[in-house]
Write a protein that holds these residues in place. Structure first.
Motif, PDB file in Angstrom:
ATOM      1  N   PHE A  81       0.824  -1.204   0.000  1.00  0.00           N
ATOM      2  CA  PHE A  81       0.000   0.000   0.000  1.00  0.00           C
ATOM      3  C   PHE A  81       0.859   1.255   0.000  1.00  0.00           C
ATOM      4  CE2 PHE A  81      -3.690  -2.355   0.291  1.00  0.00           C
ATOM      5  CZ  PHE A  81      -4.811  -1.575   0.504  1.00  0.00           C
ATOM      6  N   SER A  82       0.424   2.254  -0.755  1.00  0.00           N
ATOM      7  CA  SER A  82       1.089   3.552  -0.751  1.00  0.00           C
ATOM      8  C   SER A  82       0.503   4.425   0.353  1.00  0.00           C
ATOM      9  CB  SER A  82       0.901   4.262  -2.100  1.00  0.00           C
ATOM     10  OG  SER A  82       1.526   3.542  -3.131  1.00  0.00           O
ATOM     11  N   PRO A  83       1.307   5.292   0.941  1.00  0.00           N
ATOM     12  CA  PRO A  83       0.778   6.216   1.945  1.00  0.00           C
ATOM     13  C   PRO A  83      -0.101   7.271   1.286  1.00  0.00           C
ATOM     14  CG  PRO A  83       3.054   6.738   1.463  1.00  0.00           C
ATOM     15  CD  PRO A  83       2.750   5.462   0.737  1.00  0.00           C
ATOM     16  N   PRO A  84      -0.870   7.995   2.072  1.00  0.00           N
ATOM     17  CA  PRO A  84      -1.680   9.064   1.489  1.00  0.00           C
ATOM     18  C   PRO A  84      -0.813  10.239   1.055  1.00  0.00           C
ATOM     19  CG  PRO A  84      -1.864   9.075   3.877  1.00  0.00           C
ATOM     20  CD  PRO A  84      -1.089   7.851   3.521  1.00  0.00           C
ATOM     21  N   PRO A  85      -1.341  11.126   0.213  1.00  0.00           N
ATOM     22  CA  PRO A  85      -0.584  12.308  -0.195  1.00  0.00           C
ATOM     23  C   PRO A  85      -0.257  13.197   1.005  1.00  0.00           C
ATOM     24  CG  PRO A  85      -2.553  12.027  -1.547  1.00  0.00           C
ATOM     25  CD  PRO A  85      -2.677  11.081  -0.404  1.00  0.00           C
ATOM     26  N   THR A  86       0.922  13.791   0.983  1.00  0.00           N
ATOM     27  CA  THR A  86       1.350  14.704   2.043  1.00  0.00           C
ATOM     28  C   THR A  86       1.948  15.952   1.406  1.00  0.00           C
ATOM     29  OG1 THR A  86       1.863  12.830   3.494  1.00  0.00           O
ATOM     30  CG2 THR A  86       2.800  14.969   4.088  1.00  0.00           C
ATOM     31  N   PRO A  87       1.493  17.140   1.783  1.00  0.00           N
ATOM     32  CA  PRO A  87       2.043  18.362   1.183  1.00  0.00           C
ATOM     33  C   PRO A  87       3.531  18.517   1.446  1.00  0.00           C
ATOM     34  CG  PRO A  87       0.017  18.826   2.386  1.00  0.00           C
ATOM     35  CD  PRO A  87       0.409  17.427   2.730  1.00  0.00           C
ATOM     36  N   LEU A 117     -13.527  10.292  10.120  1.00  0.00           N
ATOM     37  CA  LEU A 117     -12.165  10.621   9.685  1.00  0.00           C
ATOM     38  C   LEU A 117     -11.354   9.368   9.344  1.00  0.00           C
ATOM     39  CD1 LEU A 117     -11.261  13.510  12.165  1.00  0.00           C
ATOM     40  CD2 LEU A 117     -12.317  13.643   9.891  1.00  0.00           C
ATOM     41  N   THR A 118     -12.017   8.229   9.226  1.00  0.00           N
ATOM     42  CA  THR A 118     -11.340   7.000   8.830  1.00  0.00           C
ATOM     43  C   THR A 118     -10.637   7.175   7.486  1.00  0.00           C
ATOM     44  OG1 THR A 118     -13.004   5.638   9.963  1.00  0.00           O
ATOM     45  CG2 THR A 118     -11.652   4.566   8.285  1.00  0.00           C
ATOM     46  N   ASN A 119      -9.328   7.012   7.470  1.00  0.00           N
ATOM     47  CA  ASN A 119      -8.536   7.112   6.229  1.00  0.00           C
ATOM     48  C   ASN A 119      -8.808   8.398   5.461  1.00  0.00           C
ATOM     49  OD1 ASN A 119      -7.456   4.629   6.818  1.00  0.00           O
ATOM     50  ND2 ASN A 119      -8.683   3.506   5.340  1.00  0.00           N
ATOM     51  N   VAL A 120      -9.114   9.458   6.192  1.00  0.00           N
ATOM     52  CA  VAL A 120      -9.510  10.714   5.549  1.00  0.00           C
ATOM     53  C   VAL A 120      -8.400  11.287   4.675  1.00  0.00           C
ATOM     54  CG1 VAL A 120      -8.803  12.201   7.478  1.00  0.00           C
ATOM     55  CG2 VAL A 120     -10.677  12.922   5.982  1.00  0.00           C
ATOM     56  N   ALA A 121      -7.149  10.968   4.985  1.00  0.00           N
ATOM     57  CA  ALA A 121      -6.030  11.501   4.204  1.00  0.00           C
ATOM     58  C   ALA A 121      -6.020  10.981   2.768  1.00  0.00           C
ATOM     59  CB  ALA A 121      -4.704  11.158   4.879  1.00  0.00           C
ATOM     60  N   TYR A 122      -6.745   9.887   2.512  1.00  0.00           N
ATOM     61  CA  TYR A 122      -6.817   9.347   1.155  1.00  0.00           C
ATOM     62  C   TYR A 122      -7.927   9.997   0.322  1.00  0.00           C
ATOM     63  CZ  TYR A 122      -3.595   5.526   2.341  1.00  0.00           C
ATOM     64  OH  TYR A 122      -2.487   4.777   2.705  1.00  0.00           O
ATOM     65  N   ASN A 123      -8.677  10.926   0.908  1.00  0.00           N
ATOM     66  CA  ASN A 123      -9.760  11.570   0.156  1.00  0.00           C
ATOM     67  C   ASN A 123      -9.208  12.422  -0.976  1.00  0.00           C
ATOM     68  OD1 ASN A 123     -11.501  10.463   1.997  1.00  0.00           O
ATOM     69  ND2 ASN A 123     -12.311  12.404   2.756  1.00  0.00           N
ATOM     70  N   ALA A 124      -9.887  12.376  -2.102  1.00  0.00           N
ATOM     71  CA  ALA A 124      -9.533  13.271  -3.212  1.00  0.00           C
ATOM     72  C   ALA A 124     -10.044  14.676  -2.960  1.00  0.00           C
ATOM     73  CB  ALA A 124     -10.103  12.736  -4.521  1.00  0.00           C
ATOM     74  N   THR A 125     -11.195  14.787  -2.271  1.00  0.00           N
ATOM     75  CA  THR A 125     -11.746  16.080  -1.870  1.00  0.00           C
ATOM     76  C   THR A 125     -12.285  15.956  -0.448  1.00  0.00           C
ATOM     77  OG1 THR A 125     -13.969  15.600  -2.725  1.00  0.00           O
ATOM     78  CG2 THR A 125     -12.398  16.649  -4.245  1.00  0.00           C
ATOM     79  N   VAL A 163      -7.462   8.993  -3.392  1.00  0.00           N
ATOM     80  CA  VAL A 163      -6.142   9.137  -4.011  1.00  0.00           C
ATOM     81  C   VAL A 163      -5.101   8.607  -3.025  1.00  0.00           C
ATOM     82  CG1 VAL A 163      -6.724  11.133  -5.454  1.00  0.00           C
ATOM     83  CG2 VAL A 163      -5.882  11.493  -3.120  1.00  0.00           C
ATOM     84  N   HIS A 164      -3.875   8.389  -3.521  1.00  0.00           N
ATOM     85  CA  HIS A 164      -2.762   8.093  -2.627  1.00  0.00           C
ATOM     86  C   HIS A 164      -1.531   8.809  -3.149  1.00  0.00           C
ATOM     87  CE1 HIS A 164      -1.245   5.128  -5.546  1.00  0.00           C
ATOM     88  NE2 HIS A 164      -2.468   4.650  -5.612  1.00  0.00           N
ATOM     89  N   ALA A 165      -0.436   8.699  -2.441  1.00  0.00           N
ATOM     90  CA  ALA A 165       0.773   9.444  -2.784  1.00  0.00           C
ATOM     91  C   ALA A 165       1.162   9.208  -4.233  1.00  0.00           C
ATOM     92  CB  ALA A 165       1.919   9.042  -1.856  1.00  0.00           C
TER      93      ALA A 165
END
Length: 363
Positions: free
Chosen positions: A33-39, A101-109, A236-238
């Motif tokens: 698995f890839s991590p979620p996007p991070t600024p 907020l479950t896996n919220v970092a993977y949201n596209a919006t 989305v993911h990283a």
């Protein structure tokens, strides 16, 4: 979660005096698995996550000092709430239900219906500064809020550790970055379904497997809106971006003339095609996140299944009378379907396999 916080604080207090570099965050994800996007301007660190966790649960972050992020995003409800819709720090009632907020970092919006809101850092500004209705009530209260934090000895240590090379520690920008880091860390991949799908465990029973088959079937069409590893089209993911316009009208309401009626994406775009469109949330931990829909108007999973089987609903009394099934913007995937009582039990059984007890426990 609280145990993790105090252990992290102990480590930080022990090392902060000599620390020159932050500690990179280690993601706990299934194999491959890839991590979620991070600024780029807010990399994940243990120190920022630890600070963000304390801030998330602290009512000092609201303008009047009465409400925390966790007041609406409760860990025991997978960081959602049991209320129909949220209530802000001044007692104003919100018109939407607080999303999990479950896996919220993977949201596209982010939020229920904002196609241009694509980072947690921007999303967090909404509950902090929203005035219609007031949520956290931080508008024109920033100096007061930051002074409260600065007067707290624990925060002095935590901000120093989280932003070691920053001259001005106590800023709203740093506060938002820490909050975003903590919320981004809230990943959930320890359900029975995960063990079946990603770790190869033969763990689902016959009823649950029948429910999975129903979920993936063209008859029910669940998979078209709740797709992928996060069971949401908006994912989305990283290293990736999403070109899919992940919003749908489910036939929950007929179009209304009332000014206060929630028209979803239309409120952002002003386009007729967007009336009544909302983002499909993740189904992970859905057993903990009732009530359902953007306004919390459906109480149980069984009632949600009945709603989709009917292809929407007709509201016969109350404020918003009308037949949502006839809405011109209703998704083509929402055509209704036949389903037996036994099949409903199978489908619910499958949905319950998406529960991650470790995510809601010990927070």
């Amino acid at each position: 979660m609280k145990k993790r916080y105090w252990l992290s604080v102990w480590i930080l207090l022990f090392t902060v005096g000599c620390a020159e570099k932050s500690t990179p965050w280690q993601w706990q994800l299934p194999p491959g698995f890839s991590p979620p996007p991070t600024p780029a301007d807010n990399p994940m660190t243990v120190e920022k996550v630890t600070l963000g966790e304390k801030l998330f649960f602290d009512p000092q972050l609201s303008g009047n000092g009465t409400q925390a992020c966790a007041s609406c995003h409760k860990p025991e409800h997978a960081f959602s709430e049991a209320r129909t819709t949220s209530i802000g720090s001044t007692g104003e009632k919100h018109f939407r239900n607080a999303l999990s907020l479950t896996n919220v970092a993977y949201n596209a919006t982010y939020t229920w219906a904002h196609p241009e809101l694509k980072t947690l850092e921007r999303q967090i500004l909404i509950p902090l500064y929203n005035e219609n209705p007031v949520e956290m009530g931080a508008t024109q209260q920033e100096i007061k809020i930051l002074q409260r934090l600065q007067n707290d000895t624990a925060y002095q240590q935590l901000f120093s550790a989280a932003f070691p090379q920053t001259s001005r520690l106590f800023t709203m920008d740093n506060t938002v970055k820490a909050l975003a880091s903590y919320v981004r860390s809230l990943v959930s991949f320890n359900s029975r379904f995960d063990r079946y799908a990603y770790y190869g465990e033969d763990i689902l029973n016959d009823r649950e497997l029948r429910g999975l088959e129903l979920f993936m079937s063209e008859r029910l069409e669940c998979k078209h809106c709740h797709s992928g590893f996060n069971f949401s089209l908006s994912t989305v993911h990283a290293g990736t971006t999403s070109s899919v316009r992940g919003f749908h009208n489910t036939g929950l309401y007929a179009e209304q003339s009332a000014v206060e009626f929630d028209r979803g994406v239309f409120a952002i775009t002003g386009e007729e095609r967007d009336k009544g469109l909302f983002r499909p949330p993740t189904l992970r931990n859905i057993a903990y996140t009732a009530p359902y829909m953007h306004d919390g108007s459906i109480a149980t999973l069984e009632a949600v299944i009945n709603f989709y089987a009917a292809g929407g609903r007709e509201v016969s009394d109350g404020k918003y009378v009308g037949d949502g099934r006839l809405h011109k913007n209703k998704s083509v995937f929402l055509h209704g379907f036949e389903i037996t009582e036994e099949e409903k039990l199978d489908l619910v059984a499958f949905l319950l396999t998406l529960s991650d007890e470790s995510f809601v426990g010990d927070k």
